[in-house]
Design a protein around this motif. Structure first.
Motif, PDB file in Angstrom:
ATOM      1  N   THR A   8       0.859  -1.182   0.000  1.00  0.00           N
ATOM      2  CA  THR A   8       0.000   0.000   0.000  1.00  0.00           C
ATOM      3  C   THR A   8       0.889   1.224   0.000  1.00  0.00           C
ATOM      4  O   THR A   8       1.811   1.322   0.838  1.00  0.00           O
ATOM      5  CB  THR A   8      -0.906   0.020   1.238  1.00  0.00           C
ATOM      6  OG1 THR A   8      -1.726  -1.139   1.227  1.00  0.00           O
ATOM      7  CG2 THR A   8      -1.786   1.265   1.255  1.00  0.00           C
ATOM      8  N   CYS A  51      -1.821   4.926 -13.307  1.00  0.00           N
ATOM      9  CA  CYS A  51      -1.432   4.614 -11.930  1.00  0.00           C
ATOM     10  C   CYS A  51       0.029   4.914 -11.635  1.00  0.00           C
ATOM     11  O   CYS A  51       0.491   4.705 -10.505  1.00  0.00           O
ATOM     12  CB  CYS A  51      -1.747   3.165 -11.598  1.00  0.00           C
ATOM     13  SG  CYS A  51      -0.791   1.953 -12.526  1.00  0.00           S
ATOM     14  N   GLY A  58      -2.796   3.787  -3.512  1.00  0.00           N
ATOM     15  CA  GLY A  58      -3.515   2.528  -3.649  1.00  0.00           C
ATOM     16  C   GLY A  58      -2.627   1.350  -3.324  1.00  0.00           C
ATOM     17  O   GLY A  58      -1.617   1.467  -2.613  1.00  0.00           O
ATOM     18  N   THR A  59      -3.010   0.201  -3.855  1.00  0.00           N
ATOM     19  CA  THR A  59      -2.225  -1.024  -3.678  1.00  0.00           C
ATOM     20  C   THR A  59      -1.453  -1.289  -4.965  1.00  0.00           C
ATOM     21  O   THR A  59      -2.053  -1.340  -6.053  1.00  0.00           O
ATOM     22  CB  THR A  59      -3.135  -2.219  -3.361  1.00  0.00           C
ATOM     23  OG1 THR A  59      -3.883  -1.942  -2.166  1.00  0.00           O
ATOM     24  CG2 THR A  59      -2.316  -3.485  -3.149  1.00  0.00           C
ATOM     25  N   GLU A  75      -4.215  -1.234  -7.866  1.00  0.00           N
ATOM     26  CA  GLU A  75      -5.606  -0.944  -7.543  1.00  0.00           C
ATOM     27  C   GLU A  75      -5.636   0.426  -6.885  1.00  0.00           C
ATOM     28  O   GLU A  75      -5.259   0.575  -5.725  1.00  0.00           O
ATOM     29  CB  GLU A  75      -6.190  -2.012  -6.614  1.00  0.00           C
ATOM     30  CG  GLU A  75      -6.307  -3.389  -7.257  1.00  0.00           C
ATOM     31  CD  GLU A  75      -6.863  -4.431  -6.305  1.00  0.00           C
ATOM     32  OE1 GLU A  75      -7.091  -4.086  -5.116  1.00  0.00           O
ATOM     33  OE2 GLU A  75      -7.052  -5.572  -6.744  1.00  0.00           O
ATOM     34  N   VAL A  76      -6.052   1.424  -7.632  1.00  0.00           N
ATOM     35  CA  VAL A  76      -5.973   2.816  -7.175  1.00  0.00           C
ATOM     36  C   VAL A  76      -7.188   3.148  -6.311  1.00  0.00           C
ATOM     37  O   VAL A  76      -8.331   2.910  -6.699  1.00  0.00           O
ATOM     38  CB  VAL A  76      -5.898   3.787  -8.367  1.00  0.00           C
ATOM     39  CG1 VAL A  76      -5.864   5.232  -7.879  1.00  0.00           C
ATOM     40  CG2 VAL A  76      -4.658   3.474  -9.209  1.00  0.00           C
ATOM     41  N   GLN A  77      -6.912   3.718  -5.147  1.00  0.00           N
ATOM     42  CA  GLN A  77      -7.976   4.170  -4.257  1.00  0.00           C
ATOM     43  C   GLN A  77      -8.234   5.675  -4.400  1.00  0.00           C
ATOM     44  O   GLN A  77      -9.339   6.143  -4.175  1.00  0.00           O
ATOM     45  CB  GLN A  77      -7.623   3.840  -2.810  1.00  0.00           C
ATOM     46  CG  GLN A  77      -7.499   2.353  -2.533  1.00  0.00           C
ATOM     47  CD  GLN A  77      -7.111   2.064  -1.103  1.00  0.00           C
ATOM     48  OE1 GLN A  77      -7.449   2.806  -0.180  1.00  0.00           O
ATOM     49  NE2 GLN A  77      -6.377   0.978  -0.906  1.00  0.00           N
ATOM     50  N   ASN A  78      -7.192   6.421  -4.773  1.00  0.00           N
ATOM     51  CA  ASN A  78      -7.364   7.866  -4.939  1.00  0.00           C
ATOM     52  C   ASN A  78      -6.275   8.396  -5.877  1.00  0.00           C
ATOM     53  O   ASN A  78      -5.090   8.153  -5.647  1.00  0.00           O
ATOM     54  CB  ASN A  78      -7.281   8.573  -3.588  1.00  0.00           C
ATOM     55  CG  ASN A  78      -7.905   9.957  -3.620  1.00  0.00           C
ATOM     56  OD1 ASN A  78      -7.908  10.623  -4.655  1.00  0.00           O
ATOM     57  ND2 ASN A  78      -8.422  10.408  -2.491  1.00  0.00           N
ATOM     58  N   TYR A  79      -6.689   9.103  -6.919  1.00  0.00           N
ATOM     59  CA  TYR A  79      -5.738   9.729  -7.838  1.00  0.00           C
ATOM     60  C   TYR A  79      -5.379  11.149  -7.403  1.00  0.00           C
ATOM     61  O   TYR A  79      -4.389  11.704  -7.896  1.00  0.00           O
ATOM     62  CB  TYR A  79      -6.333   9.797  -9.252  1.00  0.00           C
ATOM     63  CG  TYR A  79      -6.469   8.465  -9.944  1.00  0.00           C
ATOM     64  CD1 TYR A  79      -5.398   7.903 -10.647  1.00  0.00           C
ATOM     65  CD2 TYR A  79      -7.676   7.772  -9.926  1.00  0.00           C
ATOM     66  CE1 TYR A  79      -5.526   6.691 -11.300  1.00  0.00           C
ATOM     67  CE2 TYR A  79      -7.816   6.555 -10.571  1.00  0.00           C
ATOM     68  CZ  TYR A  79      -6.739   6.016 -11.260  1.00  0.00           C
ATOM     69  OH  TYR A  79      -6.877   4.811 -11.905  1.00  0.00           O
ATOM     70  N   TYR A 118      -1.347  11.070   3.257  1.00  0.00           N
ATOM     71  CA  TYR A 118      -2.678  10.904   2.672  1.00  0.00           C
ATOM     72  C   TYR A 118      -3.676  11.886   3.295  1.00  0.00           C
ATOM     73  O   TYR A 118      -4.413  12.573   2.578  1.00  0.00           O
ATOM     74  CB  TYR A 118      -3.159   9.464   2.873  1.00  0.00           C
ATOM     75  CG  TYR A 118      -4.495   9.181   2.229  1.00  0.00           C
ATOM     76  CD1 TYR A 118      -4.582   8.886   0.874  1.00  0.00           C
ATOM     77  CD2 TYR A 118      -5.672   9.207   2.977  1.00  0.00           C
ATOM     78  CE1 TYR A 118      -5.804   8.631   0.274  1.00  0.00           C
ATOM     79  CE2 TYR A 118      -6.903   8.956   2.390  1.00  0.00           C
ATOM     80  CZ  TYR A 118      -6.964   8.670   1.041  1.00  0.00           C
ATOM     81  OH  TYR A 118      -8.174   8.429   0.450  1.00  0.00           O
ATOM     82  N   ARG A 122      -5.684  15.237   1.612  1.00  0.00           N
ATOM     83  CA  ARG A 122      -7.134  15.413   1.762  1.00  0.00           C
ATOM     84  C   ARG A 122      -7.445  16.782   2.372  1.00  0.00           C
ATOM     85  O   ARG A 122      -8.403  17.446   1.973  1.00  0.00           O
ATOM     86  CB  ARG A 122      -7.717  14.301   2.634  1.00  0.00           C
ATOM     87  CG  ARG A 122      -7.725  12.920   1.995  1.00  0.00           C
ATOM     88  CD  ARG A 122      -8.429  11.915   2.875  1.00  0.00           C
ATOM     89  NE  ARG A 122      -9.839  12.279   3.051  1.00  0.00           N
ATOM     90  CZ  ARG A 122     -10.620  11.753   3.997  1.00  0.00           C
ATOM     91  NH1 ARG A 122     -10.133  10.870   4.853  1.00  0.00           N
ATOM     92  NH2 ARG A 122     -11.887  12.122   4.079  1.00  0.00           N
TER      93      ARG A 122
END
Length: 218
Positions: A8, A51, A58-59, A75-79, A118, A122
């Motif tokens: 991650t 990615c 992400g992962t 596996e992207v959780q946030n760009y 992270y 945000r």
């Protein structure tokens, strides 16, 4: 067939290599700062193109090599695409990536620094929290995580500035960006964190130079 490793993390840097590849620096929770090559990521239509950019979180699925990793998939959780939509926000974000890269270490888990980065990105996207406050909070907390901080700021400061300092040091990362400061206290807090930085860090940050040109009194 080589076994994949999953981590991650967030992409701190992405630079071109050869005709179509990218060299990535990723801050990962499990293995700290790592280097990974995204083969063909600059080729139009390549699955790794989206990615393998800065700010992507992400992962990441990797093949481990002798000196670096090869990115197989993600596996992207946030760009964090919104960051690039505003010049000032993009400059702050780039500085936070560079500051994280400075403290990143290989083969040392970085769960808390990654979480901090992270949550800080945000916070950049929250209009209620001024960017000029996000910056010193991030700097002080990351320095505290790395053991490079003073328990109390130097100088004759207001009680509110001392309280802000102690709050940042004591508060869990998830609740860090939940306060604001009056303009006079914010100025004192910014200066006190800068004093702490000069005490422990002598490295210039290119992204910070750009930010100074764009925004006065950062």
């Amino acid at each position: 067939m080589r076994e994949q490793t999953a981590v991650t993390g967030m992409v701190l840097k992405a630079s071109p290599v050869g005709e179509y590849d990218r060299r990535l620096v990723i801050l990962s929770s499990e293995r700290g700062k790592i280097t990974a090559f995204a083969r063909g990521a600059r080729r139009p239509g390549n699955s790794l193109m989206a990615c393998s950019c800065p700010f992507v979180f992400g992962t990441f699925f990797l093949y481990e090599g002798r000196d670096a990793y090869t990115l197989a998939n993600a596996e992207v959780q946030n760009y964090f695409r919104e960051i690039a939509e505003d010049m000032e926000t993009a400059c702050y974000g780039s500085y936070f990536l560079e500051f994280s890269d400075y403290y990143g270490r290989e083969n040392m888990e970085a769960r808390e620094p990654l979480k901090l980065l992270y949550q800080t990105l945000r916070a950049l996207l929250k209009p209620a929290i001024p960017n000029r406050l996000v910056k010193p909070v991030f700097e002080l907390k990351l320095m505290e995580l790395n053991g490079e901080y003073m328990e109390k700021p130097l100088g004759q400061l207001s009680e509110s500035t001392y309280y802000a300092w102690e709050y940042v040091l004591a508060t869990p990362i998830e609740k860090l960006y939940t306060f604001t400061l009056t303009p006079p206290v914010l100025e004192e807090f910014i200066k006190s964190v800068e004093t702490n930085k000069r005490r422990f860090i002598d490295k210039p940050f290119h992204s910070l130079d750009i930010l100074h040109v764009l925004v006065d009194n950062v």
